[in-house]
Design a protein around this motif. Structure first.
Motif, short mmCIF file in Angstrom:
data_model
loop_
_atom_site.label_atom_id
_atom_site.label_comp_id
_atom_site.label_asym_id
_atom_site.label_seq_id
_atom_site.Cartn_x
_atom_site.Cartn_y
_atom_site.Cartn_z
N MET A 1 0.82 -1.20 0.00
CA MET A 1 0.00 0.00 0.00
C MET A 1 0.85 1.25 0.00
SD MET A 1 -3.08 1.01 -0.21
CE MET A 1 -4.04 -0.43 0.27
N ASP B 1 -11.71 -7.66 -7.78
CA ASP B 1 -11.31 -6.41 -7.13
C ASP B 1 -10.37 -5.56 -7.97
OD1 ASP B 1 -12.83 -6.95 -4.96
OD2 ASP B 1 -11.18 -7.41 -3.59
N THR C 1 -3.88 4.24 -9.44
CA THR C 1 -3.79 2.80 -9.22
C THR C 1 -3.98 1.99 -10.50
OG1 THR C 1 -6.15 2.52 -8.77
CG2 THR C 1 -4.74 3.11 -6.91
N PRO D 1 -6.87 -2.98 -5.07
CA PRO D 1 -8.30 -2.67 -5.06
C PRO D 1 -8.53 -1.16 -4.90
CG PRO D 1 -7.86 -4.59 -3.70
CD PRO D 1 -6.52 -4.03 -4.08
N ASP D 2 -9.34 -0.60 -5.77
CA ASP D 2 -9.58 0.84 -5.77
C ASP D 2 -11.06 1.10 -6.00
OD1 ASP D 2 -9.70 3.56 -6.11
OD2 ASP D 2 -7.98 3.70 -7.44
N SER E 1 -10.36 1.96 -0.65
CA SER E 1 -10.32 0.54 -1.01
C SER E 1 -11.57 -0.24 -0.60
CB SER E 1 -9.09 -0.12 -0.39
OG SER E 1 -9.11 -0.02 1.02
#
Length: 525
Positions: free
Chosen positions: A1, A103, A146, A165-166, A463
Motif C-alpha cells: 500500500m 477487485d 492505481t 483494489p480501488d 479501497s
C-alpha cells in the motif's frame, strides 16, 4: 500500500491545480425546478443562457482544460463512459453495461450505434486512447494512480485493471470530465486547434466561439440519444452580475442566467423568476499549515473551530443561502451534515478559551490568507466576520488578501502561514476531497504522517467497495478530521445559482454543476 500512497501523493498535487482553477472560475443541485405554470414547448428555437466567464486556459481540449468554466462548455460536446443520476447512482452512458470482474478488473461494453458528430462510429480504440490521454494528462492523472492497464478485449469491450483494489474507479469514470474523443481527429488536430474546436458524441456541436463575447452550439444531428429540444444553444459572456440580471429582466432574448450573489438571486425570485435548487458543492475551506506556529498544537486548532459560529457566517455572508458542512460538501450525494455530535463544531467560546489555556496560548495570533480578486468578493464578508468571532475567544486573526495566483501558488507549495482559504468544488469520489489534506508527502499536508489514524481511514475509504461499509468509513473519517481539525470548513454553498424565466420549460438542474439538462430543455416561445 505504501507504493500506492506515494502514487496518490505524486498525482494529487497535480489535481490541486484543477480543483483550485475550478474554484476560481466556478453551481448546481440535486433535483429540478420548473415554473409552476410552465407554458407548452415549441419545436426548435434558440436557448440563450447568460454566463459569467468563457472557458479559460486549455479551451475545449478536455485533457488540458481544468477550470469550471471549461467543463460547462465541454459537457455539451463530450461524454464519459458512465454517468450519474440525480441521486448519485452510476448509470450507463457511452458504455451500455459494465462488470467488475474482481477487485482489480473491470470490463465495459460500448453502446451500439454511437457516433461522433461527424458520423464517425465510436470504437474501443477511441475509448482506450481517451482514457490513456486522461491518465497521462496533468488535468486527469490524479484520478488514476492505481490503474495498471487499459486495453480492448474485442470490438465492443474495454478492460481496465488496477494494481490494488480501488473503490474510486467507477465514480471516476462517471465524472463528466472523463471525455471520450475521436482518436483520429485528436491526433490529427494541432494543440492550438484542439482548444478552439471539438469533435464529440454529445448532444451539441460547437458552431462559433467569439472570444470574450459568446459561444454558440447547434444540435448534433447524429446524437445517439434523444436529441436537443432546441436548435441552438448560446452562452453570452457577461461578467457583471447586475448586467446579467438586466439582460434576463429585459425579456429581449436571454432565457436563463446564473449568478454568484445570493442577494441578486433572492431579488429575482421575488419578481417571479424560477431559481434552481442549486446544490451546496462550493466549500469555503481553510487549509491548515501546522508545520510551525500556533496551529501546530491541535488544541489551538480545536479552539479555532469551537470559536467559529458557522451559522452566523452563513446568515451574514450568504444571506442564509448556504449550509454547515464537513469535508465532503453537503450537496454531494455522499455528504454528511454536521450535528451536535460532530467534534469541535458547536459554537463554544468558553470551550475555545479553555483549550487555549491548556495549550499555553491564551491569545495567539493566526494569519488567514485569502484571494482579494474581484471574483472572490463574496467570500470577503465571511473572513471579516470570522475575525470578529475568533476575537471573542482571544484569538487575533490577521487577514492577508492576495491575488488568487499568489494564494494558489502558496497553497500548492505549502508555503502559506497558518490558514489559507481555497474554495472547493464537486469531486467525483468522496475520497477525493481528502487527497490534499491526508496524503503524507504533499507540500500542503502538515497535520498528519503515515501513522496517523486519519490517513488509515482515508486509505480504507479508497479501497472499500461495499457502499454501506464505505458510508460508515466516511463517517468515521469525517469525525476524525473534525476532531483533529486537519482542515476547517466554514460552510458550503452553491457554485452558482441558476435562474430562468417563463420562456424555459423542462430544465432540470443537475447535481454536479454541468448544465447537462440543457439538452432536454425547450422554449415556450
Amino acid at each position: 500500500m505504501r507504493t500506492i500512497t506515494r502514487g496518490i501523493a505524486a498525482t494529487a498535487a497535480v489535481a490541486v491545480l484543477g480543483l483550485s482553477l475550478a474554484a476560481c472560475a466556478s453551481g448546481s443541485e440535486t433535483g429540478s425546478s420548473e415554473s409552476a405554470e410552465a407554458l407548452p414547448a415549441v419545436e426548435g428555437g434558440a436557448l440563450v443562457y447568460a454566463s459569467d466567464v468563457q472557458p479559460l486556459a486549455g479551451g475545449l481540449d478536455p485533457y488540458v482544460a481544468q477550470a469550471f468554466a471549461n467543463s460547462n462548455a465541454l459537457v455539451q460536446i463530450y461524454e464519459p463512459l458512465l454517468a450519474k443520476d440525480a441521486d448519485g447512482t452510476i448509470i450507463p452512458w457511452l458504455a451500455e453495461s459494465w462488470e467488475q470482474v474482481d477487485d482489480l478488473t473491470y470490463t465495459f461494453t460500448l453502446r451500439d450505434g454511437v457516433t461522433f458528430s461527424d458520423g464517425t462510429p465510436l470504437t474501443v480504440d477511441d475509448v482506450v486512447f481517451s482514457l490513456e490521454q486522461i491518465r497521462a494528462s496533468s488535468a486527469g492523472a490524479s484520478y488514476f494512480p492505481t490503474v495498471d492497464q487499459i486495453s480492448a478485449l474485442d470490438e465492443t469491450t474495454v478492460q481496465l485493471t488496477t494494481l490494488v483494489p480501488d473503490a474510486t474507479i467507477l465514480n471516476i469514470l462517471s465524472y463528466r470530465a472523463m471525455a471520450i474523443v475521436n482518436q483520429a481527429w485528436y491526433e490529427s488536430t494541432s494543440e492550438a486547434d484542439r482548444q478552439t474546436s471539438a469533435l464529440g458524441t454529445g448532444p451539441f456541436v460547437l458552431d462559433e466561439w467569439q472570444d470574450q463575447v459568446s459561444m454558440t452550439f447547434t444540435a448534433n444531428e447524429s446524437y445517439w440519444g434523444e436529441g436537443p429540444e432546441v436548435d441552438t444553444l448560446e452562452f453570452p459572456f457577461i461578467g457583471d452580475e447586475n448586467a446579467r440580471a438586466a439582460q434576463l429582466r429585459q425579456g429581449s432574448g436571454t432565457d436563463m442566467a446564473w449568478f454568484r450573489d445570493p442577494i441578486q438571486v433572492q431579488s429575482l425570485e421575488s419578481e417571479g423568476y424560477t431559481v434552481g435548487e442549486n446544490a451546496a458543492t462550493r466549500s469555503l475551506t481553510m487549509y491548515v499549515n501546522a508545520s510551525d506556529g500556533p496551529l501546530a498544537d491541535v488544541k489551538v486548532r480545536q479552539a479555532v473551530s469551537k470559536a467559529m459560529d458557522r451559522q452566523a457566517l452563513i446568515d451574514f455572508a450568504m444571506g442564509g443561502m448556504a449550509e454547515p458542512s464537513l469535508v465532503v460538501p453537503v450537496g454531494d450525494p455522499w455528504g454528511i451534515a454536521p450535528d451536535e455530535s460532530t467534534p469541535n463544531y458547536a459554537h463554544d467560546v468558553e470551550g475555545a478559551k479553555a483549550l487555549l489555556a491548556e495549550a499555553g496560548q491564551a491569545s495567539p495570533t493566526i494569519t488567514l490568507t485569502y484571494a482579494s480578486d474581484a471574483a472572490f468578493a463574496l467570500d470577503v464578508p465571511m473572513v471579516e466576520v470570522l475575525k470578529q468571532q475568533l476575537a471573542e475567544a482571544g484569538i487575533t486573526l490577521e487577514l492577508v488578501g492576495k491575488p488568487w495566483t499568489e494564494v494558489l501558488q502558496s497553497y500548492i507549495g505549502g508555503t502559506w502561514t497558518d490558514l489559507v482559504l481555497v474554495p472547493g468544488v464537486y469531486m467525483p469520489d468522496p475520497s477525493a476531497y481528502f487527497a490534499t489534506v491526508l496524503t503524507p508527502g504533499l507540500p500542503m499536508v502538515t497535520t498528519v504522517d503515515e501513522t496517523s489514524p486519519e490517513v488509515a481511514l482515508y486509505m480504507q475509504l479508497r479501497s472499500t467497495f461495499d457502499e454501506a461499509e464505505r458510508a460508515e468509513v466516511l463517517a468515521q473519517l469525517e469525525a476524525a478530521v473534525a476532531e483533529n481539525v486537519n482542515v476547517l470548513v466554514a460552510y458550503t454553498g452553491p457554485q452558482r445559482y441558476e435562474v430562468w424565466g417563463d420562456t424555459v420549460t423542462g430544465y432540470e438542474v443537475d447535481p454536479y454543476t454541468y448544465r447537462e439538462g440543457l439538452a432536454a430543455t425547450a422554449k415556450t416561445s
